[in-house]
Design an enzyme around this catalytic site. Structure first.
Site, mmCIF file in Angstrom:
data_model
loop_
_atom_site.group_PDB
_atom_site.id
_atom_site.type_symbol
_atom_site.label_atom_id
_atom_site.label_comp_id
_atom_site.label_asym_id
_atom_site.label_seq_id
_atom_site.Cartn_x
_atom_site.Cartn_y
_atom_site.Cartn_z
ATOM 1 N N HIS A 192 35.869 3.011 -95.431
ATOM 2 C CA HIS A 192 35.173 2.705 -94.294
ATOM 3 C C HIS A 192 33.656 2.655 -94.274
ATOM 4 O O HIS A 192 32.829 3.117 -93.493
ATOM 5 C CB HIS A 192 35.456 3.739 -93.090
ATOM 6 C CG HIS A 192 35.474 3.078 -91.631
ATOM 7 N ND1 HIS A 192 34.235 2.871 -90.832
ATOM 8 C CD2 HIS A 192 36.390 2.416 -91.029
ATOM 9 C CE1 HIS A 192 34.460 2.292 -89.710
ATOM 10 N NE2 HIS A 192 35.806 1.989 -89.604
ATOM 11 N N HIS A 227 41.797 1.405 -81.548
ATOM 12 C CA HIS A 227 41.915 2.517 -82.849
ATOM 13 C C HIS A 227 43.117 3.429 -82.575
ATOM 14 O O HIS A 227 43.137 4.044 -81.644
ATOM 15 C CB HIS A 227 40.631 3.154 -83.071
ATOM 16 C CG HIS A 227 39.485 2.461 -83.261
ATOM 17 N ND1 HIS A 227 38.873 1.742 -82.178
ATOM 18 C CD2 HIS A 227 38.819 2.103 -84.157
ATOM 19 C CE1 HIS A 227 37.861 0.892 -82.761
ATOM 20 N NE2 HIS A 227 37.695 1.292 -83.819
ATOM 21 N N ASP A 246 42.700 -0.263 -85.483
ATOM 22 C CA ASP A 246 42.047 0.092 -86.614
ATOM 23 C C ASP A 246 42.115 1.475 -86.977
ATOM 24 O O ASP A 246 42.445 2.416 -86.378
ATOM 25 C CB ASP A 246 40.649 -0.223 -86.328
ATOM 26 C CG ASP A 246 40.244 -1.578 -86.428
ATOM 27 O OD1 ASP A 246 41.088 -2.400 -86.293
ATOM 28 O OD2 ASP A 246 39.056 -1.984 -86.482
ATOM 29 N N HIS A 261 41.365 -2.882 -94.091
ATOM 30 C CA HIS A 261 39.948 -2.199 -93.357
ATOM 31 C C HIS A 261 39.222 -1.463 -94.275
ATOM 32 O O HIS A 261 38.324 -0.682 -93.934
ATOM 33 C CB HIS A 261 40.508 -1.332 -92.188
ATOM 34 C CG HIS A 261 39.321 -0.914 -91.088
ATOM 35 N ND1 HIS A 261 38.435 -2.037 -90.803
ATOM 36 C CD2 HIS A 261 38.921 -0.078 -90.335
ATOM 37 C CE1 HIS A 261 37.418 -1.525 -89.701
ATOM 38 N NE2 HIS A 261 37.893 -0.259 -89.434
HETATM 39 NI NI NI Z 1 36.788 0.853 -88.238
#
Ligand code: NI
Length: 489
Positions: free
Chosen positions: A339, A426, A283, A335
């Protein structure tokens, strides 16, 4: 001559006719017409089998947790999707009809130690050896004509028992065709049931020859001799008794095998309905290009594909990295743009965040993404209603962002990843990048196939706004956090 697909009835008749001729040919007394036994043909036949052995991949599905136990050894060849999908459908049907679901709602892929996968040679049936100077029974390579080329060595190794045993094997290959046999022996069966599949390589079409014979002819009785001639019950089927299609297949067996040139070898030959798969997801990127490049190198080295849930604003900042991700066949997903926590955002904001990231990803050449992961995994019904994409959560949280410790990332995957898992990581943390080669090795050592998230869910329909934590049993989905397969970190 192209092979018809099994669903096209008109062409199917032609194959049925070919099957009928084979039956009649089997009744022709041995020693009548015998094709010449050219030593060059024998060499080509052997070379073709060696090429097939060098290109096939071995899969083992061994489950002794439920009764009846499953012992399945299958081969697949990259680029021959039609062969693996026909094989897979029958294997799943055999597992279902023999009760190997063991009381479960559906079959779930099982972890099998990679060491259990058989070597390639064991998927190749040695051609029946016949002496061209005689017209009688085979002289070597088989003890008598009655069993010559007849049944799976595998299946004869054990007595009928409480197991479900399944296998496939290459009978012959050459030119544009590969002939394989799939056999299934259920608990208590004396003999396995077999079907013979003919795959045309250039068109990637697979048809069933076994279905075309009536009950008197067992597909197990079909073989190919050392000179590339089709035999039935140990007797050569004269070429002139074959239809045009039969002759095409038969002739090709004595020409060099031409396997598909381009195939993505990172894709397993079978789907995640049969194989234990895992989706490794990263991510918040693209992050620093140097780190992302290391991760991409490690993925290429390990032969795995990943799923990236990217932020729109980062995609715009690092379009070159996105291009490389796409070139290497990884899945790109949304995504959001920057954020935000979607359960605290207005529907208008959610829409704008999703659209901006979709646009940025598309502009970077990655196409319009199918999947989305809400930041922090946070989604309420208002946000879900305007999401426009399935929400992909996870069942294995490595917590890499918190501890920033490569060893802990690896340990989490080693401990928690199971068939159907989605692993959260991540790519913006150097510690996660550092862990990646070992994460890929750990997954492979567990017997899990690393696939993209869309591949993990292949064959199941995902709905916009619904949440998915992992792939559950069969086509069942872990679509709420209370699903037994979802870990509670
Ligand atoms: Ni994230």
């Amino acid at each position: 001559m192209p092979l018809p697909s099994p669903g096209r009835p008109r062409l199917r008749l032609a194959l049925a006719a070919a099957g009928l001729v084979l039956i009649l040919a089997g009744c022709v007394p041995t020693g009548t017409t015998r094709e010449s036994a050219n030593p060059q043909d024998a060499q080509t036949v052997q070379e073709n089998l060696a090429v097939a052995a060098n290109n096939l991949r071995s899969y083992a599905i061994l489950d002794d947790e439920f009764a009846p136990e499953i012992r399945a050894h299958l081969f697949g060849i990259p680029g021959l999707r039609s062969l693996s999908s026909v094989t897979e459908a029958r294997v799943l049907a055999a597992i279902e009809s023999n009760g190997s679901f063991g009381g479960r709602a559906a079959y779930s892929p099982v972890l099998t130690d990679p060491a259990a996968r058989r070597p390639a040679e064991r998927f190749i049936v040695a051609p029946q050896v016949q002496d061209p100077r005689t017209t009688g029974a085979p002289t070597s390579g088989a003890s008598d004509a009655g069993t010559a080329g007849k049944f799976p060595t595998e299946a004869e190794e054990s007595e009928p028992g409480e197991r479900l045993e399944i296998g496939n094997e290459v009978l012959a290959a050459g030119g544009d065709f590969l002939v394989s046999r799939l056999w299934v022996r259920g608990p208590g069966d004396d003999r396995p049931q077999a079907s013979v599949l003919v795959t045309q390589i250039s068109t990637d079409t697979t048809v069933d020859i076994g279905d075309l014979f009536d009950a008197e002819v067992d597909a197990a009785a079909i073989a190919v001799d050392a000179f590339g001639h089709v035999t039935l019950e140990g007797s050569q089927v004269p070429e002139k008794s074959l239809t045009a299609l039969g002759r095409t297949v038969s002739k090709s067996l004595r020409t060099p095998l031409a396997l598909p040139a381009a195939a993505d070898e990172r894709r397993p030959d079978y789907s995640c309905s049969l194989l234990p798969c895992v989706a490794l997801t990263y991510d918040d990127g693209p992050g620093d290009p140097e780190g992302e490049d290391s991760l991409l190198d490690a993925a290429a080295e390990a032969g795995v594909r990943l799923t990236y849930f990217l932020l729109g604003r980062n995609v715009a900042a690092y379009p070159g990295t996105v291009e490389r991700m796409v070139d290497q066949g990884h899945e790109i997903a949304n995504h959001t743009h920057s954020h935000p926590q979607l359960d605290r955002s207005s529907p208008a904001t959610v829409r704008a965040q999703v659209r901006q990231a979709d646009d940025a990803i598309e502009a970077a050449g990655a196409g319009r993404p199918e999947l989305l992961r809400p930041p922090f995994g946070a989604l309420d019904s208002a946000a879900a209603g305007v999401l426009g994409h399935p929400a992909i959560l996870w069942d294995v949280d490595t917590e890499d962002w918190r501890h920033k410790n490569p060893g802990k990332v690896v340990a989490s995957v080693a401990r928690d990843a199971r068939p159907g898992s989605i692993v959260l990581m991540h790519s913006i943390h150097p510690s996660t990048i550092e862990a990646s080669p070992q994460v890929f090795r750990t997954v492979a050592e567990k017997g899990l196939y690393a696939v993209t998230t869309s591949e993990l869910f292949a064959g199941v329909e995902l709905s916009a706004g619904a949440q998915y934590y992992c792939r559950g049993y069969g086509s069942e989905l872990c679509s709420n956090p209370e699903h037994p397969a979802v870990l509670r970190n």
